[in-house]
Design an enzyme around this catalytic site. Structure first.
Site, PDB file in Angstrom:
ATOM      1  N   LYS A 113     -64.831 -19.552 127.302  1.00  0.00           N
ATOM      2  CA  LYS A 113     -66.224 -19.966 127.552  1.00  0.00           C
ATOM      3  C   LYS A 113     -66.429 -21.429 127.199  1.00  0.00           C
ATOM      4  CE  LYS A 113     -68.755 -15.634 127.467  1.00  0.00           C
ATOM      5  NZ  LYS A 113     -69.887 -14.891 126.932  1.00  0.00           N
ATOM      6  N   LYS A 195     -60.376 -11.499 135.378  1.00  0.00           N
ATOM      7  CA  LYS A 195     -61.328 -10.399 135.199  1.00  0.00           C
ATOM      8  C   LYS A 195     -62.591 -10.617 136.053  1.00  0.00           C
ATOM      9  CE  LYS A 195     -64.273 -11.045 131.620  1.00  0.00           C
ATOM     10  NZ  LYS A 195     -65.004 -10.975 130.374  1.00  0.00           N
ATOM     11  N   LYS A 198     -69.625 -11.513 135.402  1.00  0.00           N
ATOM     12  CA  LYS A 198     -70.958 -11.743 135.946  1.00  0.00           C
ATOM     13  C   LYS A 198     -71.319 -13.219 135.975  1.00  0.00           C
ATOM     14  CE  LYS A 198     -73.073  -9.986 131.642  1.00  0.00           C
ATOM     15  NZ  LYS A 198     -72.644  -9.071 130.836  1.00  0.00           N
TER      16      LYS A 198
HETATM   17  P1  TYM Z   1     -70.412  -8.200 128.108  1.00  0.00           P
HETATM   18  O1  TYM Z   1     -71.887  -8.284 128.285  1.00  0.00           O
HETATM   19  O2  TYM Z   1     -69.583  -9.361 128.519  1.00  0.00           O
HETATM   20  O3  TYM Z   1     -69.865  -6.929 128.833  1.00  0.00           O
HETATM   21  C1  TYM Z   1     -70.443  -5.662 128.633  1.00  0.00           C
HETATM   22  C2  TYM Z   1     -69.402  -4.559 128.696  1.00  0.00           C
HETATM   23  O4  TYM Z   1     -68.744  -4.589 129.953  1.00  0.00           O
HETATM   24  C3  TYM Z   1     -67.330  -4.667 129.756  1.00  0.00           C
HETATM   25  N1  TYM Z   1     -66.760  -5.481 130.843  1.00  0.00           N
HETATM   26  C4  TYM Z   1     -65.791  -5.061 131.662  1.00  0.00           C
HETATM   27  N2  TYM Z   1     -65.129  -3.902 131.733  1.00  0.00           N
HETATM   28  C5  TYM Z   1     -64.210  -3.787 132.713  1.00  0.00           C
HETATM   29  N3  TYM Z   1     -63.925  -4.766 133.599  1.00  0.00           N
HETATM   30  C6  TYM Z   1     -64.561  -5.950 133.569  1.00  0.00           C
HETATM   31  N4  TYM Z   1     -64.291  -6.885 134.438  1.00  0.00           N
HETATM   32  C7  TYM Z   1     -65.558  -6.135 132.565  1.00  0.00           C
HETATM   33  N5  TYM Z   1     -66.375  -7.179 132.231  1.00  0.00           N
HETATM   34  C8  TYM Z   1     -67.105  -6.741 131.180  1.00  0.00           C
HETATM   35  C9  TYM Z   1     -67.169  -5.341 128.399  1.00  0.00           C
HETATM   36  O5  TYM Z   1     -65.909  -5.076 127.832  1.00  0.00           O
HETATM   37  C10 TYM Z   1     -68.298  -4.734 127.624  1.00  0.00           C
HETATM   38  O6  TYM Z   1     -67.963  -3.453 127.125  1.00  0.00           O
HETATM   39  N6  TYM Z   1     -69.937  -9.066 123.228  1.00  0.00           N
HETATM   40  C11 TYM Z   1     -70.253  -8.063 124.208  1.00  0.00           C
HETATM   41  C12 TYM Z   1     -71.605  -7.440 124.005  1.00  0.00           C
HETATM   42  C13 TYM Z   1     -71.815  -6.930 122.629  1.00  0.00           C
HETATM   43  C14 TYM Z   1     -71.318  -5.704 122.100  1.00  0.00           C
HETATM   44  C15 TYM Z   1     -71.809  -5.682 120.741  1.00  0.00           C
HETATM   45  C16 TYM Z   1     -70.548  -4.666 122.593  1.00  0.00           C
HETATM   46  C17 TYM Z   1     -72.536  -7.550 121.668  1.00  0.00           C
HETATM   47  N7  TYM Z   1     -72.522  -6.789 120.522  1.00  0.00           N
HETATM   48  C18 TYM Z   1     -71.503  -4.603 119.917  1.00  0.00           C
HETATM   49  C19 TYM Z   1     -70.264  -3.606 121.750  1.00  0.00           C
HETATM   50  C20 TYM Z   1     -70.729  -3.574 120.417  1.00  0.00           C
HETATM   51  C21 TYM Z   1     -70.219  -8.710 125.584  1.00  0.00           C
HETATM   52  O7  TYM Z   1     -70.359  -9.901 125.721  1.00  0.00           O
HETATM   53  O8  TYM Z   1     -70.079  -7.828 126.592  1.00  0.00           O
END
Ligand code: TYM
Length: 332
Positions: A113, A195, A198
């Site tokens: 990032k 990957k 979004k």
């Molecule tokens: P974030 O918002 O980037 O993504 C949310 C969830 O989606 C999963 N994910 C994917 N899974 C499969 N293939 C992909 N291409 C893909 N892109 C995203 C992520 O692994 C995630 O499960 N830091 C986290 C949010 C967060 C969180 C937490 C999660 C903040 N605090 C506490 C669990 C527990 C994040 O940025 O996810």
């Protein structure tokens, strides 16, 4: 067993978020051994990079409607907005003070990032995993269902929990990651070694859950593949086809092995058509429910309950943590 997970409201929720996270939440909510399940909107995480105020508000609301539209049942899952539970920020700070700059700098997501930020890299982007650790440890969560890309943050969470427990005495449950076998890493449709994200500047690279169905189909039909013409699962040599197999496997609940057998005599066009139709079939009812929910009072009802429940648990925990650390005056 208590579970927690969250998603950032930072743009279009993608098929990757759905298959790697939300679809699993929906499956898990019915398991008998899960006594408590919290799912939140990680809005404090979203502001680690610049956000437009109006768009952020809209994305928060849209993510809540998406959770419900995908099948999260508020009778079984407490849904809330992270910033409405101040203890997340409180614990995040304490954990920052127990984390080391070096270990945060090693996080791959930070490195990625950081490269993309033209207008300066915020301190929050570096310390964000300690906020995430706070999200999890605040609730004594046993397991955290996430996609593959969050594994490293989960490992750091475990390290911080163990470090804190050693320093201050037993305080936190050390959580386990809960990464599904299929769909944990959905790849970009245009560069299948990357990957699906979004925040990808190229909208053809991802499928947004709310994309028009015809566009969804078009994106899948034009997904980058190879030219060898054989449908096989080989993530190194055939990342594009392997990714489409993964997607099809998740949305049809069929094993990749069975799909490879089924499509052994098909060409790419037939195969892509089937993937496009299967994804469309999965997304259509979600979109319909989303449109019914987005302006309904249901969202506030769900969020009020979630906020109150989360604050109840979180405030008890943060008071204990303050006492352990020696902050403020002693409370009983
Ligand atoms: P974030 O918002 O980037 O993504 C949310 C969830 O989606 C999963 N994910 C994917 N899974 C499969 N293939 C992909 N291409 C893909 N892109 C995203 C992520 O692994 C995630 O499960 N830091 C986290 C949010 C967060 C969180 C937490 C999660 C903040 N605090 C506490 C669990 C527990 C994040 O940025 O996810």
């Amino acid at each position: 067993m208590r579970l927690i997970s969250g998603i950032q409201p930072s743009g279009n929720i993608t098929l990757g978020n759905y298959l790697g996270a939300i679809k699993n939440f929906v499956k898990l909510q019915d398991r008998e051994d899960i006594t408590d399940f919290l799912v939140f909107v990680a809005d404090m995480h979203a502001i680690t990079v610049p956000q437009d105020k109006q768009a952020l508000r809209q994305n928060i609301k849209s993510l809540v409607a998406t959770y419900l539209a995908c099948g999260l049942n508020p009778e079984k899952v407490h849904i809330f907005i992270q910033s409405e539970v101040p203890a997340h920020a409180q614990l995040g700070w304490i954990l920052q003070c127990n984390g080391y700059i070096g270990e945060l700098e090693r996080m791959t997501q930070f490195k990625d990032k950081k490269e993309k930020q033209v207008a300066g890299v915020s301190v929050g982007l570096l310390t964000y995993p300690s906020l995430m650790a706070g999200d999890i440890l605040l609730y004594d969560s046993d397991a955290v269902p996430v996609g593959q890309d969050q594994k490293q943050h989960l490992e750091l969470t475990r390290t911080l929990a163990e470090r804190f427990n050693n320093k201050y005495g037993d305080t936190f449950v050390v959580p386990e990651p809960f990464i599904a076998e299929a769909g944990a890493k959905v790849m970009s449709l245009t560069e299948p070694t990357k990957k699906m994200s979004k925040s990808d500047p190229n909208p053809k690279a991802y499928i947004a859950l709310l994309d028009d169905i015809n566009i969804v189909k078009k994106k899948i039909r034009s997904a980058v593949t190879d030219s060898d013409g054989k449908i096989a699962y080989d993530t190194v040599n055939k990342p594009g086809i392997s990714n489409l197999l993964t997607i099809l496997s998740c949305v049809t609940n069929t094993s990749i092995k069975d799909l490879v057998e089924k499509y052994k005599d098909s060409n790419y066009q037939q195969f892509k058509d089937d993937v496009a139709n299967a994804v469309a079939l999965e997304l259509e009812p979600i979109q319909k429910r989303y449109n019914e929910l987005i302006n309904s009072p249901k969202l506030d009802e769900v969020l009020n309950e979630g906020r109150d429940y989360a604050n109840y648990l979180a405030n008890k925990k943060i008071a204990k943590v303050y006492n352990k650390v020696g902050l403020g005056r002693k409370t009983k």
